[in-house]
Structures are given as C-alpha cells and as structure tokens.
Scaffold this motif. Structure first.
Motif, PDB file in Angstrom:
ATOM      1  N   THR A  57       9.584  13.008  -3.737  1.00 48.96           N
ATOM      2  CA  THR A  57       9.868  12.238  -4.949  1.00 48.96           C
ATOM      3  C   THR A  57      10.843  11.092  -4.724  1.00 48.96           C
ATOM      4  O   THR A  57      11.040  10.274  -5.626  1.00 48.96           O
ATOM      5  CB  THR A  57      10.427  13.149  -6.065  1.00 48.96           C
ATOM      6  OG1 THR A  57      11.648  13.752  -5.609  1.00 48.96           O
ATOM      7  CG2 THR A  57       9.430  14.239  -6.429  1.00 48.96           C
ATOM      8  N   ARG A  58      11.458  11.025  -3.547  1.00 48.97           N
ATOM      9  CA  ARG A  58      12.406   9.951  -3.250  1.00 48.97           C
ATOM     10  C   ARG A  58      12.082   9.337  -1.895  1.00 48.97           C
ATOM     11  O   ARG A  58      12.033  10.037  -0.894  1.00 48.97           O
ATOM     12  CB  ARG A  58      13.844  10.478  -3.256  1.00 48.97           C
ATOM     13  CG  ARG A  58      14.284  11.032  -4.602  1.00 48.97           C
ATOM     14  CD  ARG A  58      15.737  11.442  -4.599  1.00 48.97           C
ATOM     15  NE  ARG A  58      16.153  11.862  -5.927  1.00 48.97           N
ATOM     16  CZ  ARG A  58      17.416  11.925  -6.342  1.00 48.97           C
ATOM     17  NH1 ARG A  58      18.384  11.608  -5.502  1.00 48.97           N
ATOM     18  NH2 ARG A  58      17.708  12.302  -7.555  1.00 48.97           N
ATOM     19  N   PHE A  59      11.864   8.026  -1.884  1.00 42.51           N
ATOM     20  CA  PHE A  59      11.565   7.363  -0.615  1.00 42.51           C
ATOM     21  C   PHE A  59      12.001   5.905  -0.686  1.00 42.51           C
ATOM     22  O   PHE A  59      12.318   5.371  -1.737  1.00 42.51           O
ATOM     23  CB  PHE A  59      10.084   7.479  -0.252  1.00 42.51           C
ATOM     24  CG  PHE A  59       9.122   7.079  -1.346  1.00 42.51           C
ATOM     25  CD1 PHE A  59       8.683   5.778  -1.462  1.00 42.51           C
ATOM     26  CD2 PHE A  59       8.639   8.024  -2.246  1.00 42.51           C
ATOM     27  CE1 PHE A  59       7.785   5.403  -2.456  1.00 42.51           C
ATOM     28  CE2 PHE A  59       7.740   7.675  -3.241  1.00 42.51           C
ATOM     29  CZ  PHE A  59       7.314   6.362  -3.348  1.00 42.51           C
ATOM     30  N   LYS A  60      12.025   5.261   0.478  1.00 38.05           N
ATOM     31  CA  LYS A  60      12.553   3.903   0.615  1.00 38.05           C
ATOM     32  C   LYS A  60      11.646   3.087   1.511  1.00 38.05           C
ATOM     33  O   LYS A  60      10.857   3.629   2.293  1.00 38.05           O
ATOM     34  CB  LYS A  60      13.955   3.961   1.228  1.00 38.05           C
ATOM     35  CG  LYS A  60      13.964   4.666   2.570  1.00 38.05           C
ATOM     36  CD  LYS A  60      15.331   4.649   3.239  1.00 38.05           C
ATOM     37  CE  LYS A  60      15.266   5.450   4.532  1.00 38.05           C
ATOM     38  NZ  LYS A  60      16.120   4.952   5.584  1.00 38.05           N
ATOM     39  N   TRP A  61      11.748   1.778   1.379  1.00 34.56           N
ATOM     40  CA  TRP A  61      11.022   0.880   2.269  1.00 34.56           C
ATOM     41  C   TRP A  61      11.704  -0.480   2.270  1.00 34.56           C
ATOM     42  O   TRP A  61      12.531  -0.768   1.424  1.00 34.56           O
ATOM     43  CB  TRP A  61       9.551   0.744   1.852  1.00 34.56           C
ATOM     44  CG  TRP A  61       9.335   0.075   0.536  1.00 34.56           C
ATOM     45  CD1 TRP A  61       9.069  -1.253   0.313  1.00 34.56           C
ATOM     46  CD2 TRP A  61       9.356   0.690  -0.761  1.00 34.56           C
ATOM     47  NE1 TRP A  61       8.929  -1.505  -1.035  1.00 34.56           N
ATOM     48  CE2 TRP A  61       9.091  -0.327  -1.716  1.00 34.56           C
ATOM     49  CE3 TRP A  61       9.559   2.000  -1.211  1.00 34.56           C
ATOM     50  CZ2 TRP A  61       9.039  -0.065  -3.080  1.00 34.56           C
ATOM     51  CZ3 TRP A  61       9.513   2.258  -2.568  1.00 34.56           C
ATOM     52  CH2 TRP A  61       9.249   1.234  -3.489  1.00 34.56           C
ATOM     53  N   ARG A  62      11.354  -1.294   3.252  1.00 31.43           N
ATOM     54  CA  ARG A  62      11.961  -2.612   3.422  1.00 31.43           C
ATOM     55  C   ARG A  62      10.955  -3.723   3.123  1.00 31.43           C
ATOM     56  O   ARG A  62       9.762  -3.563   3.324  1.00 31.43           O
ATOM     57  CB  ARG A  62      12.476  -2.759   4.845  1.00 31.43           C
ATOM     58  CG  ARG A  62      13.700  -1.888   5.100  1.00 31.43           C
ATOM     59  CD  ARG A  62      14.884  -2.752   5.346  1.00 31.43           C
ATOM     60  NE  ARG A  62      16.102  -1.954   5.388  1.00 31.43           N
ATOM     61  CZ  ARG A  62      17.103  -2.227   6.187  1.00 31.43           C
ATOM     62  NH1 ARG A  62      17.030  -3.219   7.040  1.00 31.43           N
ATOM     63  NH2 ARG A  62      18.197  -1.505   6.137  1.00 31.43           N
ATOM     64  N   SER A  63      11.486  -4.859   2.680  1.00 34.21           N
ATOM     65  CA  SER A  63      10.659  -6.026   2.389  1.00 34.21           C
ATOM     66  C   SER A  63      11.395  -7.289   2.828  1.00 34.21           C
ATOM     67  O   SER A  63      12.624  -7.306   2.885  1.00 34.21           O
ATOM     68  CB  SER A  63      10.366  -6.131   0.885  1.00 34.21           C
ATOM     69  OG  SER A  63       9.753  -4.969   0.386  1.00 34.21           O
ATOM     70  N   LYS A  64      10.628  -8.323   3.115  1.00 29.22           N
ATOM     71  CA  LYS A  64      11.193  -9.633   3.426  1.00 29.22           C
ATOM     72  C   LYS A  64      10.759 -10.627   2.361  1.00 29.22           C
ATOM     73  O   LYS A  64       9.636 -10.597   1.877  1.00 29.22           O
ATOM     74  CB  LYS A  64      10.704 -10.122   4.796  1.00 29.22           C
ATOM     75  CG  LYS A  64      11.208  -9.310   5.965  1.00 29.22           C
ATOM     76  CD  LYS A  64      12.618  -9.705   6.359  1.00 29.22           C
ATOM     77  CE  LYS A  64      12.672 -11.079   6.988  1.00 29.22           C
ATOM     78  NZ  LYS A  64      14.050 -11.398   7.485  1.00 29.22           N
ATOM     79  N   ASN A  65      11.680 -11.492   1.970  1.00 29.35           N
ATOM     80  CA  ASN A  65      11.365 -12.597   1.079  1.00 29.35           C
ATOM     81  C   ASN A  65      12.020 -13.827   1.675  1.00 29.35           C
ATOM     82  O   ASN A  65      13.229 -14.015   1.551  1.00 29.35           O
ATOM     83  CB  ASN A  65      11.880 -12.327  -0.339  1.00 29.35           C
ATOM     84  CG  ASN A  65      11.392 -13.361  -1.337  1.00 29.35           C
ATOM     85  OD1 ASN A  65      11.633 -14.555  -1.170  1.00 29.35           O
ATOM     86  ND2 ASN A  65      10.702 -12.903  -2.372  1.00 29.35           N
TER      87      ASN A  65
END
Length: 218
Positions: free
Chosen positions: A22-30
């Motif tokens: 139920t809890r997770f993370k991820w990365r993004s670039k802008n």
C-alpha cells in the motif's frame, strides 16, 4: 483529473502484495529537476467535503551539493465507481515555488506551465514500480545513515516511514511545520512519516534515493 497509470500500478501491486503493497515510491525527471513521489494507498485524510482520500506526496530532490531548495505538495487522491484514481491538479500556494524550481520564466515564449501536465507526468512514471518492486517498496533498515536525523540539520534529505505504533515525534512535527507548512506536517503526522535532515551537504543530495525506509523495531 484521472490518474490511469497510478490506478493500474496500485491495483497490480495490491493484488500481488496485499497490505504490504500500500506504500511505494518512484522517481521522475522534469527538465533538470528530479522529484520523488510517495503514494500511500490508505484513506488517512479527510477533504473539505468530509470524504476520505489517500495522499500522493511529491517532493523535489536536490541533485547538486548544497542545494537548499525544498518543495513538497500533497495531492488528495480519490477513487471513483469505476475504480479509477483521480485528484485535483491545483497547486495553490505551491504553484509559484514549483515554477521557480523548474526555472520557468514568466516572460518566456511558448505555452505556459500547466499543473495538470506536471501531475500527469509524475503519476505516469509510477509504471516503473511493478517491474522493480524491491527498489520502490518501503524497505526495512536497522538504522539511518550516520549524520542523518529527524530534528537537527539544515538540509532536507528525504522521508522516514515510522513503524505502526511509532509516529512522528513532536520535534519533527515542528521542524516539518516550519519548513514545509501545516498541510505537509499534518499529512506526515497522520501517515507516521518523519522528515529527515542533515548538516552534511553531501548526504543531502545523495541520500533521497533510499530515504523512505522503516527502521526495524529493536
């Protein structure tokens, strides 16, 4: 606005891992800016209409040593009758500070900055989660890195998810309130999340890759 990729990822993860997913993370670039998203797929908040929502917290990750910029915004995520997740892209007081971090010039030619496009891109990148769950789940670690704490330090360096029964400390709440405001501090308190800080500028920009971790109970 609908969050189709996050909806699909959340369903996939929960079907496979149940309550551990139920809890997770991820990365993004802008552009040149890096952001880390945390989705807490649990109804821990109430919106202004009294409806429960799951928070999606997106924070700016400093990638240059000595970068003291901080930015955090929490989106209130709801689910409709077709099991589609959705949230408002409105940024409120966080709008201008995000533009500053992205280096957007008000006088530059071309289309203006659209908060909806930003949220669409961030939630789309959640597609990286199912294929590499070990890198995106909340892992259990025995201790925080040396020089990293929840009350002292001027550099923000990520988040720590506290175990059930152990919430955010009063001092960390006050620090989070001072640096990020009432809204973020309130969500952290409800979600048992502490902000992490350091006086070491090297750790400030290297740590966040694994910053959302849960210390094992002693």
């Amino acid at each position: 606005m609908d969050l189709p990729e996050l909806s699909s990822v959340s369903n996939t993860i929960y079907a496979k891992y149940k309550d551990e997913g139920t809890r997770f993370k991820w990365r993004s670039k802008n552009g040149t800016a890096t952001f880390e998203s945390i989705f807490i797929n649990e109804p821990i908040g109430l919106d202004e209409n009294g409806r429960k929502y799951a928070p999606l917290m997106i924070s700016y990750v400093p990638v240059r040593e000595g970068d003291l910029n901080t930015w955090v915004h929490t989106y209130e995520v709801h689910k409709n009758n077709e099991a589609m997740l959705y949230a408002s892209a409105y940024l409120g007081d966080d709008y201008q500070s995000l533009r500053n971090i992205l280096g957007i010039d008000d006088n530059a030619p071309g289309p203006g900055f659209q908060p909806g496009n930003f949220l669409a891109a961030m939630q789309h990148d959640s597609l990286s989660v199912p294929g590499n769950w070990t890198s995106h789940k909340i892992r259990y670690v025995r201790a925080k890195p040396r020089g990293v704490g929840t009350t002292d330090g001027k550099y923000f360096c990520g988040w720590m998810n506290n175990p059930t029964g152990k919430g955010q400390s009063p001092k960390n709440y006050e620090k989070t309130l001072k640096r990020f405001g009432m809204r973020t501090a309130s969500h952290c308190k409800k979600a048992r999340i502490s902000t992490c800080w350091t006086d070491d500028p090297g750790k400030a920009w290297k740590l966040p890759e694994g910053a959302i971790e849960v210390p094992v109970r002693s």
